[in-house]
Design a protein around this motif. Sequence first.
Motif, PDB file in Angstrom:
ATOM      1  N   MET A   4       0.826  -1.197   0.000  1.00  0.00           N
ATOM      2  CA  MET A   4       0.000   0.000   0.000  1.00  0.00           C
ATOM      3  C   MET A   4       0.864   1.252   0.000  1.00  0.00           C
ATOM      4  O   MET A   4       1.988   1.252   0.509  1.00  0.00           O
ATOM      5  CB  MET A   4      -0.928   0.007   1.222  1.00  0.00           C
ATOM      6  CG  MET A   4      -2.047  -1.007   1.159  1.00  0.00           C
ATOM      7  SD  MET A   4      -3.223  -0.817   2.509  1.00  0.00           S
ATOM      8  CE  MET A   4      -2.197  -1.235   3.911  1.00  0.00           C
ATOM      9  N   VAL A   5       0.305   2.296  -0.574  1.00  0.00           N
ATOM     10  CA  VAL A   5       0.916   3.612  -0.516  1.00  0.00           C
ATOM     11  C   VAL A   5      -0.161   4.594  -0.068  1.00  0.00           C
ATOM     12  O   VAL A   5      -1.302   4.526  -0.511  1.00  0.00           O
ATOM     13  CB  VAL A   5       1.523   4.030  -1.879  1.00  0.00           C
ATOM     14  CG1 VAL A   5       0.478   4.034  -2.976  1.00  0.00           C
ATOM     15  CG2 VAL A   5       2.187   5.396  -1.780  1.00  0.00           C
ATOM     16  N   TYR A   6       0.198   5.463   0.853  1.00  0.00           N
ATOM     17  CA  TYR A   6      -0.725   6.473   1.353  1.00  0.00           C
ATOM     18  C   TYR A   6      -0.314   7.835   0.787  1.00  0.00           C
ATOM     19  O   TYR A   6       0.871   8.211   0.835  1.00  0.00           O
ATOM     20  CB  TYR A   6      -0.691   6.527   2.878  1.00  0.00           C
ATOM     21  CG  TYR A   6      -1.207   5.273   3.540  1.00  0.00           C
ATOM     22  CD1 TYR A   6      -2.547   5.126   3.847  1.00  0.00           C
ATOM     23  CD2 TYR A   6      -0.338   4.225   3.851  1.00  0.00           C
ATOM     24  CE1 TYR A   6      -3.023   3.974   4.455  1.00  0.00           C
ATOM     25  CE2 TYR A   6      -0.797   3.063   4.455  1.00  0.00           C
ATOM     26  CZ  TYR A   6      -2.144   2.952   4.753  1.00  0.00           C
ATOM     27  OH  TYR A   6      -2.617   1.798   5.344  1.00  0.00           O
ATOM     28  N   ILE A   7      -1.296   8.532   0.242  1.00  0.00           N
ATOM     29  CA  ILE A   7      -1.007   9.864  -0.301  1.00  0.00           C
ATOM     30  C   ILE A   7      -1.981  10.871   0.301  1.00  0.00           C
ATOM     31  O   ILE A   7      -3.132  10.555   0.589  1.00  0.00           O
ATOM     32  CB  ILE A   7      -1.094   9.894  -1.846  1.00  0.00           C
ATOM     33  CG1 ILE A   7      -2.499   9.563  -2.323  1.00  0.00           C
ATOM     34  CG2 ILE A   7      -0.068   8.977  -2.464  1.00  0.00           C
ATOM     35  CD1 ILE A   7      -2.685   9.775  -3.815  1.00  0.00           C
ATOM     36  N   VAL A  29       3.630  11.584   0.685  1.00  0.00           N
ATOM     37  CA  VAL A  29       3.580  10.165   0.297  1.00  0.00           C
ATOM     38  C   VAL A  29       4.234   9.299   1.365  1.00  0.00           C
ATOM     39  O   VAL A  29       5.325   9.611   1.848  1.00  0.00           O
ATOM     40  CB  VAL A  29       4.285   9.948  -1.062  1.00  0.00           C
ATOM     41  CG1 VAL A  29       4.148   8.500  -1.495  1.00  0.00           C
ATOM     42  CG2 VAL A  29       3.743  10.888  -2.125  1.00  0.00           C
ATOM     43  N   ILE A  30       3.544   8.227   1.728  1.00  0.00           N
ATOM     44  CA  ILE A  30       4.123   7.193   2.592  1.00  0.00           C
ATOM     45  C   ILE A  30       4.062   5.888   1.807  1.00  0.00           C
ATOM     46  O   ILE A  30       2.983   5.427   1.441  1.00  0.00           O
ATOM     47  CB  ILE A  30       3.354   7.045   3.917  1.00  0.00           C
ATOM     48  CG1 ILE A  30       3.408   8.354   4.710  1.00  0.00           C
ATOM     49  CG2 ILE A  30       3.927   5.899   4.741  1.00  0.00           C
ATOM     50  CD1 ILE A  30       2.593   8.323   5.983  1.00  0.00           C
ATOM     51  N   ALA A  31       5.249   5.320   1.544  1.00  0.00           N
ATOM     52  CA  ALA A  31       5.313   4.092   0.743  1.00  0.00           C
ATOM     53  C   ALA A  31       6.396   3.175   1.282  1.00  0.00           C
ATOM     54  O   ALA A  31       7.389   3.638   1.850  1.00  0.00           O
ATOM     55  CB  ALA A  31       5.593   4.427  -0.725  1.00  0.00           C
ATOM     56  N   ASP A  32       6.196   1.886   1.110  1.00  0.00           N
ATOM     57  CA  ASP A  32       7.212   0.911   1.501  1.00  0.00           C
ATOM     58  C   ASP A  32       8.446   1.087   0.619  1.00  0.00           C
ATOM     59  O   ASP A  32       8.372   1.614  -0.502  1.00  0.00           O
ATOM     60  CB  ASP A  32       6.661  -0.507   1.359  1.00  0.00           C
ATOM     61  CG  ASP A  32       5.515  -0.764   2.337  1.00  0.00           C
ATOM     62  OD1 ASP A  32       5.491  -0.094   3.387  1.00  0.00           O
ATOM     63  OD2 ASP A  32       4.656  -1.612   2.039  1.00  0.00           O
ATOM     64  N   GLU A  33       9.575   0.603   1.106  1.00  0.00           N
ATOM     65  CA  GLU A  33      10.855   0.794   0.419  1.00  0.00           C
ATOM     66  C   GLU A  33      10.854   0.315  -1.038  1.00  0.00           C
ATOM     67  O   GLU A  33      11.370   1.009  -1.909  1.00  0.00           O
ATOM     68  CB  GLU A  33      11.973   0.102   1.214  1.00  0.00           C
ATOM     69  CG  GLU A  33      13.367   0.434   0.719  1.00  0.00           C
ATOM     70  CD  GLU A  33      13.662   1.930   0.750  1.00  0.00           C
ATOM     71  OE1 GLU A  33      14.325   2.415  -0.188  1.00  0.00           O
ATOM     72  OE2 GLU A  33      13.216   2.615   1.684  1.00  0.00           O
ATOM     73  N   PRO A  34      10.291  -0.841  -1.379  1.00  0.00           N
ATOM     74  CA  PRO A  34      10.315  -1.257  -2.793  1.00  0.00           C
ATOM     75  C   PRO A  34       9.574  -0.290  -3.718  1.00  0.00           C
ATOM     76  O   PRO A  34       9.831  -0.256  -4.918  1.00  0.00           O
ATOM     77  CB  PRO A  34       9.629  -2.626  -2.773  1.00  0.00           C
ATOM     78  CG  PRO A  34       9.741  -3.093  -1.373  1.00  0.00           C
ATOM     79  CD  PRO A  34       9.683  -1.869  -0.526  1.00  0.00           C
ATOM     80  N   TYR A  35       8.646   0.508  -3.144  1.00  0.00           N
ATOM     81  CA  TYR A  35       7.845   1.421  -3.960  1.00  0.00           C
ATOM     82  C   TYR A  35       8.184   2.889  -3.678  1.00  0.00           C
ATOM     83  O   TYR A  35       7.375   3.775  -3.927  1.00  0.00           O
ATOM     84  CB  TYR A  35       6.358   1.188  -3.699  1.00  0.00           C
ATOM     85  CG  TYR A  35       5.898  -0.183  -4.104  1.00  0.00           C
ATOM     86  CD1 TYR A  35       5.594  -0.475  -5.433  1.00  0.00           C
ATOM     87  CD2 TYR A  35       5.781  -1.201  -3.162  1.00  0.00           C
ATOM     88  CE1 TYR A  35       5.181  -1.749  -5.808  1.00  0.00           C
ATOM     89  CE2 TYR A  35       5.363  -2.470  -3.529  1.00  0.00           C
ATOM     90  CZ  TYR A  35       5.071  -2.732  -4.852  1.00  0.00           C
ATOM     91  OH  TYR A  35       4.661  -3.984  -5.224  1.00  0.00           O
ATOM     92  N   ALA A  36       9.365   3.151  -3.148  1.00  0.00           N
ATOM     93  CA  ALA A  36       9.760   4.525  -2.815  1.00  0.00           C
ATOM     94  C   ALA A  36       9.820   5.415  -4.056  1.00  0.00           C
ATOM     95  O   ALA A  36       9.618   6.625  -3.979  1.00  0.00           O
ATOM     96  CB  ALA A  36      11.106   4.534  -2.100  1.00  0.00           C
TER      97      ALA A  36
END
Length: 202
Positions: A4-7, A29-36
């Motif tokens: 998930m990514v939070y925007i 933006v808050i995203a996990d490392e693979p989706y930075a």
Amino acid sequence: MSSMVYIRLRKKVTAHAGKILRLRDVAQVIADEPYATVREIPVYEPDFKEGNLAVLDLIDVVRRIRSAFPGLDVRSIGPAQVIIELQAERIRPRLWWVAGVWLLLFVGSALAIMNFHTDVSMREVHERIYYLMTGQHVHEPLVLQIPYSLGIGIGMIVFFNHLFKRRLNDEPSPLELEMYLYQEHLDQYVIEHEKQKERTQS
């Protein structure tokens, strides 16, 4: 379980023509490392042909994110639109222009104050107050007029909460509150106007 990514879209951003806005420019933006790298997705390219104001909708942002990362679960928090204000290169104002505007405002405000005092017969009021306090008739009671004139200037400084660029305290002045409300209404109008324009075009 998909990542998930939070925007959270910002309320308003400033952009220059030709500079592509990326997700990090228009949203938090808050995203996990693979989706930075989702922060670097281009979401809008400013164009002065559309005017100096534009509205970017959350749906368009999510569509671009899902196009780049199909398996990503996008969660939105906050406003559904961001207003983009296009700014041209700032031109330094000329000295004669600044002096002319300053002179116009100074003369206009001085005339407004003098006309107000004429309408309410302020001179006669000062003479009457001086007579009540001292029992003497004086045509120009300077002991009242000078402090009163200084009080007008000090009162304006306190009212507007500014002495040149320095603030007297952290409280907003009435003028700042009115400007804030005006900006809020203007932003809401821009959003509604853009929605109506899109509905007309579709």
